[in-house]
Write an enzyme that holds these catalytic residues in place. Structure first.
Site, short mmCIF file in Angstrom:
data_model
loop_
_atom_site.label_atom_id
_atom_site.label_comp_id
_atom_site.label_asym_id
_atom_site.label_seq_id
_atom_site.Cartn_x
_atom_site.Cartn_y
_atom_site.Cartn_z
N SER A 1 0.89 -1.35 -0.04
CA SER A 1 -0.22 -0.17 0.28
C SER A 1 1.04 0.89 -0.06
O SER A 1 0.34 2.38 0.71
CB SER A 1 -0.68 0.57 1.81
OG SER A 1 -0.02 0.00 2.05
N ALA B 1 3.90 2.81 -4.88
CA ALA B 1 3.56 2.23 -5.87
C ALA B 1 2.21 0.91 -6.04
O ALA B 1 1.08 0.98 -7.16
CB ALA B 1 4.76 0.61 -6.39
N CYS C 1 8.80 9.99 2.19
CA CYS C 1 9.91 11.03 2.40
C CYS C 1 9.39 12.07 3.12
O CYS C 1 10.51 12.78 2.92
CB CYS C 1 9.52 11.90 0.68
SG CYS C 1 10.11 10.93 -0.64
N ALA D 1 4.18 -4.91 -5.10
CA ALA D 1 4.15 -3.64 -5.03
C ALA D 1 4.86 -3.67 -3.43
O ALA D 1 4.62 -2.83 -2.36
CB ALA D 1 3.11 -2.83 -5.35
N GLY E 1 7.93 -3.08 -2.26
CA GLY E 1 8.40 -2.12 -1.82
C GLY E 1 9.86 -2.43 -1.22
O GLY E 1 10.64 -3.71 -1.11
N GLY F 1 10.64 7.69 -4.49
CA GLY F 1 9.24 7.93 -4.82
C GLY F 1 7.78 8.30 -6.30
O GLY F 1 7.01 7.67 -6.31
#
Lengths: 447, 447
Positions: free
Chosen positions: B10, B13, B44, B106, B108, B299
């Site tokens: 979540s 991406a 970020c 996704a 990460g 990001g």
């Protein structure tokens, strides 16, 4: 024998030509002739110097002594060039003849003032030179209401500055929107609303008919209505100064400026005239978007062309690319920028376009001091080439418009822009997907 | 039957994949599984939320209810995916099996923490999730001296924020410069000097050896010296989270992340695995500059890849271009940005480069509040292609680095960049020739 290079004009184009010639040829005798007293300053800053944000002394980057001392360039000020002869290769300036091996003509443009009554009254000005700006500043002390003729970028920058220092400002524009030709009506309306909220009054669709008064201006008449005022400033755009090109019988293009090759050389009867180069507001450019010529009377264009013309005058072999002419104006607290063709200009050229538009922020949506950012991008429906872009932002329009200008100048199609483009992201300085890319995404979905 | 699309993860991406799938297919049943409690926020921004500049509530853009209500996407939080089977096309999450027609992975990355003593002590943190950030913020009340391990962008952003709120900050970096790999030493030294002037201490060429203390951290050892501290924050970069790719036996590339096609599809034994798409920190990318793969754990990259993976999962046919990975960090009051290869990376890849550099301002030289701006651009000496660029600026680095990133991604050669590039000019927002163009001019003169 060192090469003799003469430059006519001491604006951005002329001075960058002289400096670039010197970089290429350390021995050449380089002479600049100019009517002006002050050289090497940016006329683009004059709205802010009028308002007192920047001092007059600060904006003059260099004086003739600097050019002599640092670059061995002779700058002869307050001296009018009255004749040029390309057969015996001489320039007549201040009544004296000077020989040249190469000549750069960078005589710029003059503000267009329509032939109406009262234009020679006291307190009627243009915004062009330092002297103009200083005259405006002196007259401001006794002026409360100022009419600005022309709602282009310079007119609006000036309007916003005068509004900030407490003057009542009325802007008169003959077209049906502000910033005509170079941005679209929806974008222009956003800017107009912003300025109206600050108290600036706009009269559009109203060609100026007369300036009234006895010795001194008392009102202007536009669309049959009189607007009382103490001062009038023309910000009506620039026409190429063709005095010298006409003496030389150079070919004048359909836009009323000198036609030049990519090497910045002029033509006479369709043939290149050797050893002469031109740069700046006096020439018309090749467009990156349409097959015909286009005007690009920008300071940055003048510097780039000056570098090419000056280098070539010294013997280099440089060429100028087609232009997409990115520009930016700071109008009060908003940045307005554009490149390529507006929808109006595209339609005038017969180009059928679709447009993408997106609105977001200059920083992350939740980050303090974020500013609104709106981007529009348009593309040719046949080729899918990006043909124009416009930005209104609270900050940081400049890098973004250069990015889009570069894409237009390279003939980039929308799909390839999406395919290849990425954006840097940091919450205090951008959204995670930049509004530029959001606008191009929107355009792609419509194509 | 509506298509069943499952997204695992979540982050940027995953959520952009789910939203893009919905845009393409209004009927599909779209489900997102995530271990996390909070979704749709930008990790970020965590350095600034730690410092109190932005509130925790503000940075969460949307909650699961929003996705259900506005996009008919089911987001199942706090639920770990433990198995994926691409033969019967199922995902096992929270102990239950769910069928998929298309799957987006996704998942990460995770912060790399070296296997040293003391890494599980109290007050040893990473900067990654909201929970990490909130734990740091709580512990800050009783912490005076903080050691940050890793002088990359996130480490320095955090260091600058902690310095601003009055903490004593020591940054430990194993490489011989700060911001290693992605910017050059001369640029890094400028940033380091700026931060040292604010009181931040740097220990470079010093791999971390141990974290010492009883229950709670009391010091760190680096290059055999002990540095007393109350808190340690690892900002040591991200490794792809390969749990699910390994279950599926997907091909892992030489950089330790999943190899994908331009359509974001994975391979198994060199053959594309159908109906699975990946995006974000878990994949390696094609480089726009070198023939091998490259990491782009940004990001903005995650969002772009998520859009492609999600659209394709829904049946669209989108592809991702090669990356030049523009990034920007705001470190105290300076903006640092880069794209393409640093000199160090270029040399590591065996690419011989020349570099151009220019220093100027973000506004006209005389304009109030102008900020310094330094731009470096490097090109391959054989092809003359631009391969890298870096910017240090007081403002407005973002648009400029995107402009250069776009040129790199398009394989632009230096001569063509000069030929086609123009820059918008207005004294409050740029120099008449932008420092980007000055740097490329300098590079051309050297080639």
């Amino acid at each position: 024998m060192p090469k003799k290079i003469i430059v006519i004009g001491s604006g951005a184009a002329g001075m960058s030509a002289a400096s670039s010639a010197r970089k290429y040829d350390l021995e050449a005798k380089i002479t600049v002739f100019t009517e002006d007293e002050y050289i090497a300053y940016s006329p683009c800053v004059i709205p802010w110097t009028i308002g007192g944000k920047v001092g007059w002394d600060n904006i003059i980057m260099h004086d003739p002594q600097y050019y002599k001392r640092e670059k061995n360039i002779d700058v002869i000020t307050k001296t009018l060039v009255t004749d040029v002869n390309d057969v015996d290769k001489t320039v007549t300036a201040g009544g004296k003849k000077y020989e040249y091996d190469s000549l750069v003509i960078a005589t710029g443009g003059t503000i267009f003032i329509p032939p109406i009554d009262g234009r020679n009254l006291k307190n009627v000005f243009v915004v062009k030179t330092i002297k103009d700006g200083q005259s405006i500043q002196s007259a401001l002390r006794e002026s409360k209401t100022i009419v600005i003729i022309g709602a282009g970028i310079v007119g609006l920058e000036t309007a916003a500055v005068l509004n900030e220092i407490g003057k009542k400002v009325v802007v008169v524009e003959m077209m049906d929107q502000i910033i005509p030709r170079i941005i679209d009506k929806d974008m222009a309306d956003t800017v107009q609303k912003h300025l109206e909220e600050k108290g600036i009054k706009f009269i559009v669709r109203s060609p100026i008919q007369a300036i009234n008064g006895n010795e001194k201006v008392e009102s202007v008449t536009a669309a049959n209505i009189d607007y009382p005022c103490d001062m009038v400033i023309f910000a009506t755009g620039v026409c190429a100064n063709l005095t010298i090109p006409k003496i030389l019988k150079l070919d004048i293009g359909q836009l009323g400026a000198v036609e030049v090759s990519a090497a910045m050389q002029p033509y006479r009867d369709g043939k290149i005239v050797s050893d002469i180069f031109l740069a700046g507001d006096v020439v018309q450019c090749r467009s990156a978007v349409v097959s015909g010529p286009i005007m690009s009377q920008l300071g940055s264009t003048a510097v780039k062309q000056g570098m090419i013309a000056g280098s070539n005058a010294a013997g280099d072999k440089k060429i100028a690319g087609p232009v997409s002419s990115p520009w930016v104006g700071v109008i009060g607290d908003i940045h307005v920028a554009g490149t390529g063709l507006s929808l109006g200009l595209a339609s005038w050229y017969g180009i059928k376009t679709l447009e993408g538009k997106a609105t977001g922020f200059t920083r992350a949506r939740y980050y303090p001091d974020r500013k609104p950012l709106t981007v529009k991008v348009s593309a040719d429906v046949f080729s899918h080439k990006i043909v124009g872009a416009q930005i209104i932002a609270g900050e940081d329009a400049t890098g973004r418009i250069n990015w889009l200008a570069s894409a237009i100048a390279s003939g980039t199609i929308v799909e390839d822009f999406i395919y290849r483009s990425e954006n840097a992201y940091c919450p205090p300085t951008s959204m995670v997907r930049d509004v530029v890319l959001m606008a191009v995404d929107d355009l792609r979905n419509k194509l």
